[in-house]
Design a protein around this motif. Structure first.
Motif, PDB file in Angstrom:
ATOM      1  N   ASP A   1      28.956  32.998 145.276  1.00  0.00           N
ATOM      2  CA  ASP A   1      28.970  31.567 145.576  1.00  0.00           C
ATOM      3  C   ASP A   1      28.322  30.744 144.469  1.00  0.00           C
ATOM      4  O   ASP A   1      28.787  29.660 144.122  1.00  0.00           O
TER       5      ASP A   1
ATOM      6  N   GLN B   1      30.204  27.471 142.826  1.00  0.00           N
ATOM      7  CA  GLN B   1      29.857  26.289 143.599  1.00  0.00           C
ATOM      8  C   GLN B   1      30.223  24.961 142.924  1.00  0.00           C
ATOM      9  O   GLN B   1      30.404  23.961 143.605  1.00  0.00           O
TER      10      GLN B   1
ATOM     11  N   ARG C   1      23.862  24.606 152.226  1.00  0.00           N
ATOM     12  CA  ARG C   1      24.543  25.194 151.082  1.00  0.00           C
ATOM     13  C   ARG C   1      25.191  24.077 150.274  1.00  0.00           C
ATOM     14  O   ARG C   1      25.625  23.073 150.824  1.00  0.00           O
TER      15      ARG C   1
ATOM     16  N   ARG D   1      33.115  31.064 152.185  1.00  0.00           N
ATOM     17  CA  ARG D   1      33.365  32.333 152.866  1.00  0.00           C
ATOM     18  C   ARG D   1      33.370  32.155 154.382  1.00  0.00           C
ATOM     19  O   ARG D   1      32.894  32.999 155.120  1.00  0.00           O
TER      20      ARG D   1
END
Length: 498
Positions: free
Chosen positions: A273, A277, A316, A332
């Motif tokens: 990730d 990102q 996140r 995900r």
């Protein structure tokens, strides 16, 4: 007596034939005809119609459509229903930004309307096309019963089937035309579930009988396992993560990339990730659009609903993109059974980073435009939004693989197409699930060509199933590759080899 009976029967048959002919040749409703559009001064290349279809009188469920007749031969060309995804995103997305009859450009003066020019690659070149705001509560569609805004896959399919039946009653001259259903992103759920309802209706003799031939799905949500496991192989194949990290993730996660099987697996996936990102999630080749009203910092933290939180993690950074067309975050978190938050709900109503829907928002919230397309005023149904937070949506249809098996095994034609640089619903997942159906390969993996160049790759299966990639395209294929999109679309509808 026998002669009298024969004559009576003959008159009855003639009357029925005359009635059927009269119904089939009746003109489309004149009150739905669009005569002009603010921002466009030339003549339309074909007839345009729009308005509401009430699918439930008791509830006041009104679905809004914009219908573009084919610029070719409307009396014989296929009728295609187009659905954008989300859930909660308007199909004016496809109309304005992808394959509609016009290309839109930003207004030259502040406060002005976008200017429109004819789109040389509009899908109306070869088909009649209906753009539908679905489910109720999305775009310009609305209900007088607020509880209707709590909806799921199965009810959406029932409602859209009801819309089609009523729409063809309004436009019966198009009943003989081949009917196809098409869409992208979360419409990977809408299209097969609706197609299944249409086929059930045909089997049951529901009137009017629809001449359904097949369907198209672009970068579509399909199955949580296949979708969830698509990202890591995609990222590695595109050179976005190292060989070392890829091998570590495979080893530690045991091939399961969306439900961590251990703490070590979780940490490795977090590294994946971190590498991804700041990319444009909908097209890794594209830069990010930054709204002048948005925060400078693109590392924006969002609070995830509990159904999408991982153990011990609630925040996140948000992936970036040029424009937003469907739920694609977290990276995900494939669409699973249960409530699926819309983009505004996921982001607590804040502007989505890298999103630019200014042209569509300006045009569709203009009073003169609303009047021209026979839509309700803002005072009645509120602002048009590309993706709404008005609905409360439940993914209750499960995996689409059983739907695809059911439809293709009966001979209905299916084209599963995928922009190969989309990181939202990567082509690796679509390729895997189409292969998983177990059908015999009848057209082995090969390039398909356009203007003497490789435009992508395809693999053809028995039962009229084709998987096709579009080279260099993102999530919304007709937006990024309009010429190539019109090429494969035209060939598929005509039943020709791509």
């Amino acid at each position: 007596m026998a002669k009298a009976t024969t004559l009576c029967s003959y008159k009855l048959i003639c009357h029925c034939l005359f009635f059927s002919f009269a119904v089939l040749t009746r003109a489309a409703p004149e009150d739905a005809l669009i005569t002009q559009l603010p921002g466009f001064s030339a003549n339309f290349p074909s007839n345009h119609y729009s308005g509401y279809v009430n699918i439930d009188q008791s509830h006041g469920k009104n679905l809004f459509y914009y219908f573009v007749e084919s610029e070719g031969n409307p009396s014989e060309d296929p009728v295609v229903l187009w659905l954008n995804g989300g859930p909660g995103c308007s199909s004016f997305d496809g109309f304005i930004y992808e394959h509609g009859p016009f290309n839109f450009e930003e207004a030259k003066m502040k406060g002005g309307l976008p200017q429109m020019h004819l789109n040389p690659y509009s899908w109306s070149k070869v088909s009649n096309i209906i753009y539908l705001d679905s489910p109720v509560g999305v775009g310009l569609s609305y209900s007088k019963t607020p509880s209707d805004y709590s909806i799921g896959d199965l009810q959406t399919a029932l409602d859209t089937h009801a819309f089609l039946l009523k729409w063809f009653e309004l436009y019966p001259e198009f009943l003989p035309n081949p009917l196809f259903i098409a869409g992208e992103s979360y419409a990977g759920i809408y299209v097969p579930t609706l197609s299944y309802e249409v086929v059930k209706g045909i089997d049951a003799g529901t009137q009017p009988v629809l001449n359904f031939k097949g369907y198209l799905v672009g970068n579509g949500v399909t199955d949580d396992e296949f979708d969830g496991n698509a990202l890591v192989p995609f990222a590695h194949g595109m050179g976005l993560i190292s060989d070392e990290l890829y091998e570590e993730v495979k080893t530690e996660c045991k091939g399961n990339f969306y439900i961590p099987v251990s703490d070590v697996c979780e940490r490795k996936l977090d590294k994946v990730d971190e590498n991804l990102q700041y990319l444009n999630i909908y097209n890794i080749l594209e830069p990010c659009y930054h709204s002048p009203y948005a925060a400078e910092n693109t590392d924006i933290k969002i609070r995830l609903p509990s159904s999408f939180q991982k153990l011990g993690e609630t925040d996140r950074p948000l992936g970036v993109r040029k424009r937003m067309f469907g739920r694609a975050w977290p990276l995900r978190a494939p669409v699973r059974d249960g409530i699926v938050p819309t983009w505004p709900q996921l982001l607590n109503g804040e502007t989505v980073p890298c999103t630019n829907d200014e042209v569509a928002t300006t045009w569709l919230n203009d009073a003169a435009v609303r009047k021209a397309i026979h839509a309700e005023e803002e005072t009645v149904i509120g602002n048009w939004e590309l993706c709404t937070d008005r609905i409360y949506y439940d993914h209750d249809a499960g995996s689409m693989i059983t739907y695809h098996k059911n439809l293709t095994s009966r001979g209905y034609r299916a084209l599963i197409f995928s922009g190969d640089h989309d990181m939202c619903v990567p082509y690796t997942g679509s390729e895997a699930w189409t292969r998983s159906l177990g059908y015999k390969i009848v057209d082995e993996w090969r390039p398909w060509m356009f203007n003497g160049q490789v435009a992508g790759y395809l693999q053809g299966y028995e039962n009229n199933l084709t998987f096709l990639t579009i080279k260099g395209s993102g999530h919304t294929v007709p937006e990024y590759k309009p010429q190539e999109a019109l090429e494969f679309y035209s060939k598929f509808l005509a039943g020709k080899t791509i």
